[in-house]
Design an enzyme around this catalytic site. Structure first.
Site, PDB file in Angstrom:
ATOM      1  N   GLY A  70     -52.661  38.270 -40.273  1.00 45.58           N
ATOM      2  CA  GLY A  70     -52.546  38.340 -38.821  1.00 45.58           C
ATOM      3  C   GLY A  70     -51.093  38.463 -38.382  1.00 45.58           C
ATOM      4  O   GLY A  70     -50.214  37.796 -38.933  1.00 45.58           O
ATOM      5  N   GLU A  71     -50.852  39.303 -37.378  1.00 42.17           N
ATOM      6  CA  GLU A  71     -49.491  39.467 -36.870  1.00 42.17           C
ATOM      7  C   GLU A  71     -49.045  38.273 -36.023  1.00 42.17           C
ATOM      8  O   GLU A  71     -47.967  38.290 -35.448  1.00 42.17           O
ATOM      9  CB  GLU A  71     -49.390  40.767 -36.064  1.00 42.17           C
ATOM     10  N   THR A 100     -51.189  45.780 -42.603  1.00 40.95           N
ATOM     11  CA  THR A 100     -49.802  45.384 -42.418  1.00 40.95           C
ATOM     12  C   THR A 100     -49.293  44.542 -43.573  1.00 40.95           C
ATOM     13  O   THR A 100     -48.164  44.709 -44.028  1.00 40.95           O
ATOM     14  CB  THR A 100     -49.654  44.565 -41.111  1.00 40.95           C
ATOM     15  N   ARG A 164     -44.712  48.790 -36.867  1.00 38.08           N
ATOM     16  CA  ARG A 164     -44.957  48.086 -38.129  1.00 38.08           C
ATOM     17  C   ARG A 164     -44.926  49.017 -39.334  1.00 38.08           C
ATOM     18  O   ARG A 164     -45.112  48.592 -40.464  1.00 38.08           O
ATOM     19  CB  ARG A 164     -46.307  47.377 -38.054  1.00 38.08           C
ATOM     20  N   HIS A 225     -57.609  55.307 -35.339  1.00 36.67           N
ATOM     21  CA  HIS A 225     -57.162  54.675 -34.089  1.00 36.67           C
ATOM     22  C   HIS A 225     -56.788  55.724 -33.035  1.00 36.67           C
ATOM     23  O   HIS A 225     -55.936  55.475 -32.179  1.00 36.67           O
ATOM     24  CB  HIS A 225     -55.989  53.720 -34.307  1.00 36.67           C
ATOM     25  N   ASP A 286     -62.813  49.121 -38.384  1.00 32.36           N
ATOM     26  CA  ASP A 286     -61.596  48.318 -38.601  1.00 32.36           C
ATOM     27  C   ASP A 286     -61.950  46.841 -38.729  1.00 32.36           C
ATOM     28  O   ASP A 286     -61.175  45.955 -38.352  1.00 32.36           O
ATOM     29  CB  ASP A 286     -60.592  48.536 -37.473  1.00 32.36           C
ATOM     30  N   SER A 290     -56.836  42.758 -37.765  1.00 33.45           N
ATOM     31  CA  SER A 290     -56.307  42.107 -36.570  1.00 33.45           C
ATOM     32  C   SER A 290     -56.346  43.078 -35.401  1.00 33.45           C
ATOM     33  O   SER A 290     -55.777  44.172 -35.489  1.00 33.45           O
ATOM     34  CB  SER A 290     -54.858  41.655 -36.792  1.00 33.45           C
TER      35      SER A 290
END
Length: 390
Positions: A70-71, A100, A164, A225, A286, A290
């Site tokens: 998680g960011e 990520t 990112r 996306h 997805d 996150s």
């Protein structure tokens, strides 16, 4: 002895409408499709669909099956996929990827989780790499990963136009795509590079740049996306006109929608109105990723977890709310992602193909039965796939 199942009186969408048919399954394959098939009771199981829709099992081309970082810090790490969630959502094929975090989430974990999902009854492929360049691999190179590891089908999800991202150069993208392409040709796999596209102003320009300055075909890249906002979608429509595939993300939140993102179902209708071919568009969930909402300064505002159930939900919305014809909407969650990634045997109801099938109650537009590789994983709304622990 192979398991034999006869599904009678179904309205079959393969995804093309075949009308009222019977479908015979032998082992893990579709053995026959005809208007009237009889099966002796002693030979196998007969299920009367009573006019329900019979559709291919859904193909989800982007799932963070082993969880994601998680960011919002270590406390926001997302959980891995529960196979029962996939089954109840009608997803019989998943493609797992890192995102990520490729430091505390590893390809070893991804590989192990994919094998666990296979053992639990569904089909699971994975991508080598992550957002970052140089590409993390299992064996030391993209080429050997794709060629030597049975369930690695390509690279992903490599990030562009995102804060990112590693901001790969044209030469880096060409090298990655070339290695994946050659490995795919030699191993009979897709060798596609799945690309995370952020909301940066570059949009798809890095991919168009590669295609313009190399011999890499546009179909070697599979950007996702693309429903982040309408201007990105318009750029994506241009990508489809050049022959490429684009993917819309079905997991979202009210906060993200308020910031300008389009629901996948709405994006589908808009893309078709702008001239995109239905054959070049896909949905993916997805799931377990996150769902981040960053402000203009790049600070995290909200974070939730993607849901695999959103894939069927957005397919249903496309039909019920956006007026997309059923067989067309069905393509974007079955045949099209299988074509985009070179997944032979998936995404269609065809004699000789994998028996991944879903029965849908046409009145309620709800999934009632799910068959994966010839075995019922959900029957009459009851999930049969058991959790190993608890």
């Amino acid at each position: 002895m192979s398991q034999i199942t006869l599904i009678k009186n179904a309205e079959v969408f393969a995804p093309r409408s075949l009308g009222r048919c019977d479908v015979l399954v032998a082992g893990d394959r579709v053995a026959k499709i005809d208007q009237n098939i009889d099966l002796p009771e002693s030979l196998g199981q007969t299920v009367d669909a009573d006019g329900a829709w019979l559709i291919p099992g859904l193909v989800d081309s982007l799932v963070h099956i082993s969880g994601g970082g998680g960011e919002g810090g270590f406390g926001s790490r997302t959980p891995e996929l529960d196979v029962r969630d996939a089954v109840s959502a009608g997803v019989t094929t998943v493609v797992g990827a890192l995102g990520t975090d490729a430091t505390t989430r590893t390809l070893n974990e991804l590989f192990g989780k994919a094998k666990a999902l296979e053992a639990q009854g569904i089909t699971s492929f994975i991508q080598t790499g992550s957002y970052q360049v140089p590409v993390n691999t299992l064996t030391g190179s993209v080429r050997s990963d794709v060629m030597l590891v049975d369930n690695i089908i390509g690279v992903g999800e490599l990030a562009i136009s995102d804060h990112r991202s590693s901001h790969p150069s044209r030469e880096e993208l060409i090298r990655i795509a070339a290695d994946a392409r050659v490995a795919g040709l030699l191993s009979g796999k897709g060798g596609v590079v799945s690309v995370h596209v952020g909301d940066g102003p570059g949009r798809l320009s890095p991919l168009f740049d590669v295609v313009e300055h190399s011999e890499i075909p546009i179909t070697q890249f599979y950007p996702t996306h693309m429903n982040r906002h309408e201007s990105l979608l318009t750029h994506g429509v241009a990508f489809t006109r050049a022959g490429g595939f684009i993917d819309f993300t079905t997991s979202t939140t009210e906060e993200i929608l308020a910031s300008g993102e389009l629901r996948a179902s709405c994006a589908l209708k808009l893309a078709l109105e702008q001239g995109a071919s239905i054959n070049q568009i896909t949905f993916s969930s997805d799931a377990q990723g996150s769902l981040t909402n960053f402000c203009e300064q790049g600070e995290l505002q909200d974070l939730e977890v993607g849901a695999i159930a959103s894939l069927f939900d957005e397919f249903r919305r496309a039909v019920q709310d956006e007026g997309v014809e059923l067989s067309q909407a069905l393509q974007v969650v079955t045949r099209n992602p299988a074509r985009a990634l070179g997944l032979k045997g998936k995404g269609q109801i065809v004699t000789g193909r994998d028996a991944d099938l879903i029965l849908v109650d046409r009145e309620r537009f709800q999934i009632t039965h799910v068959m994966a590789r010839g075995r019922w994983q959900m029957f009459d709304r009851h999930v049969r796939t058991a959790r190993l622990f608890g």
